[in-house]
Write an enzyme that holds these catalytic residues in place. Structure first.
Site, PDB file in Angstrom:
ATOM      1  N   GLN A 118      -6.796  -4.580   8.808  1.00  0.00           N
ATOM      2  CA  GLN A 118      -6.072  -3.488   9.440  1.00  0.00           C
ATOM      3  C   GLN A 118      -4.780  -4.059  10.012  1.00  0.00           C
ATOM      4  O   GLN A 118      -4.677  -5.260  10.277  1.00  0.00           O
ATOM      5  CB  GLN A 118      -6.928  -2.905  10.556  1.00  0.00           C
TER       6      GLN A 118
ATOM      7  N   THR B 232      -4.074   4.735  -1.473  1.00  0.00           N
ATOM      8  CA  THR B 232      -5.073   5.325  -0.593  1.00  0.00           C
ATOM      9  C   THR B 232      -5.730   6.527  -1.270  1.00  0.00           C
ATOM     10  O   THR B 232      -5.280   7.004  -2.306  1.00  0.00           O
ATOM     11  CB  THR B 232      -4.470   5.746   0.757  1.00  0.00           C
ATOM     12  N   TYR B 233      -6.800   7.002  -0.663  1.00  0.00           N
ATOM     13  CA  TYR B 233      -7.649   8.021  -1.286  1.00  0.00           C
ATOM     14  C   TYR B 233      -7.160   9.424  -0.958  1.00  0.00           C
ATOM     15  O   TYR B 233      -7.052   9.797   0.212  1.00  0.00           O
ATOM     16  CB  TYR B 233      -9.073   7.857  -0.770  1.00  0.00           C
TER      17      TYR B 233
ATOM     18  N   ALA C  47     -19.679   0.927   4.726  1.00  0.00           N
ATOM     19  CA  ALA C  47     -19.012   0.389   3.541  1.00  0.00           C
ATOM     20  C   ALA C  47     -19.880  -0.601   2.776  1.00  0.00           C
ATOM     21  O   ALA C  47     -19.814  -0.668   1.542  1.00  0.00           O
ATOM     22  CB  ALA C  47     -17.696  -0.277   3.943  1.00  0.00           C
TER      23      ALA C  47
ATOM     24  N   GLU D 152       0.851  -1.192   0.000  1.00  0.00           N
ATOM     25  CA  GLU D 152       0.000   0.000   0.000  1.00  0.00           C
ATOM     26  C   GLU D 152       0.880   1.233   0.000  1.00  0.00           C
ATOM     27  O   GLU D 152       1.872   1.311   0.726  1.00  0.00           O
ATOM     28  CB  GLU D 152      -0.906   0.027   1.228  1.00  0.00           C
TER      29      GLU D 152
ATOM     30  N   HIS E  70     -13.182  -3.249  14.945  1.00  0.00           N
ATOM     31  CA  HIS E  70     -13.129  -1.829  14.600  1.00  0.00           C
ATOM     32  C   HIS E  70     -13.227  -1.008  15.882  1.00  0.00           C
ATOM     33  O   HIS E  70     -13.955  -1.361  16.813  1.00  0.00           O
ATOM     34  CB  HIS E  70     -14.269  -1.467  13.655  1.00  0.00           C
TER      35      HIS E  70
ATOM     36  N   LYS F 162     -20.739  -6.870   4.604  1.00  0.00           N
ATOM     37  CA  LYS F 162     -19.888  -6.507   3.466  1.00  0.00           C
ATOM     38  C   LYS F 162     -19.743  -7.688   2.502  1.00  0.00           C
ATOM     39  O   LYS F 162     -19.801  -7.518   1.276  1.00  0.00           O
ATOM     40  CB  LYS F 162     -18.507  -6.066   3.954  1.00  0.00           C
TER      41      LYS F 162
END
Length: 287
Positions: free
Chosen positions: A174, A47-48, A123, A16, A147, A163
């Site tokens: 994560q 990533t965004y 999501a 990433e 989370h 999801k």
């Protein structure tokens, strides 16, 4: 290529990266890609925006360059909490036009700078929207320790099941620093009927501020042996960097021995750490 097709043939290895901030020199990201591309990753995710910002243009462009200039499959991150349906369609159409086939669909962090739009609140809503209207391969995030906003681990697994049912075809975790959390997560996911290839997200910790920031943001627990590393080497940056890399290598060796589907390295745009890890584990990856 849809990255979900890679699993089952080998232990997948991916990286990433994140786009540079608006004030940063863009050549840095391409120097990072030059360093990572020689390590034969199966794909690289982007990533965004810049540091989680709202502007997706750099994400789209870099993901396109990874695929078309570097010849490596790419995944574009897409958080949805602040997107209208029109926004989502616009970004998805851009990605489709660039030949990007893989999207990591996320809710995204709610911060003072990010105002929830109301169209997508979780999501799974974005995943269902994409699945109904497009032909992307959709990746979802999962959380071995739960989370940070979940009331309990059971609720977190229930959210993950939504999801999967909405149309995700692979998962990435994560970061975690204790592999036992990952193995327990796998057991819970299987009991919930979630049967998707899952990459273990590993971050080589190279400085103290980095891990303090990540543990606060993500709720990641620090094992005692890792705390000892930080305490011993916090005033020796080079030693802490090398110890963090060694710790990540040990995690990965154990995960591969347990048959993990893949390893996703959170590189923090540091090719040096990724290269050291690759050199240590490449012979263990299934060909």
């Amino acid at each position: 290529m849809k990255t979900s097709e890679l699993f089952g043939k080998k232990t997948v290895l991916s990286f990433e990266i994140f786009p540079p901030k608006p004030t940063a020199d863009e050549k840095v990201i391409y120097e990072t890609l030059d360093g990572l591309s020689g390590l034969n990753p199966d794909f690289i995710s982007v990533t965004y925006g810049a540091g989680g910002g709202n502007n997706c243009s750099k994400t789209v462009r870099i993901a396109s360059d990874i695929k078309h200039k570097y010849g490596i499959e790419s995944i574009a991150h897409l958080p949805c909490i602040n997107l209208s349906e029109e926004d989502a369609v616009g970004i998805l159409n851009q990605l489709e036009a660039e030949g990007i086939e893989n999207i990591l669909a996320l809710r995204g962090d709610i911060t003072a700078e990010v105002t929830p739009n109301g169209r997508f609140t979780h999501a799974d809503e974005l995943i269902r929207f994409i699945r109904e209207k497009y032909h992307f391969n959709i990746i979802a995030a999962c959380y071995p320790e739960g989370h940070i906003e979940s009331k309990c681990i059971v609720e977190d697994i229930e959210n993950l099941k939504r999801k999967a049912d909405a149309g995700a075809s692979q998962l990435v975790t994560q970061l975690f620093l204790d592999n036992d959390f990952f193995y327990r997560f796998q057991e819970r996911a299987a009991l919930a009927g979630i049967d998707l290839p899952t990459e273990a997200g590993i971050m080589p910790v190279t400085n103290k501020k980095q891990i303090e920031r990540m543990t606060k943001m993500c709720g990641v627990q620090l094992p005692e042996k890792f705390r000892r590393i930080i305490d011993k080497y916090e005033n020796n940056p080079e030693a802490l960097r090398d110890a963090g890399i060694a710790y990540a290598i040990n995690q990965i060796v154990d995960l591969i021995a347990h048959g993990v589907d893949g390893i996703h390295l959170y590189t923090m745009n540091k090719p040096y750490a990724a290269r050291k890890i690759y050199e240590a584990v490449y012979s263990m990856l299934k060909v």
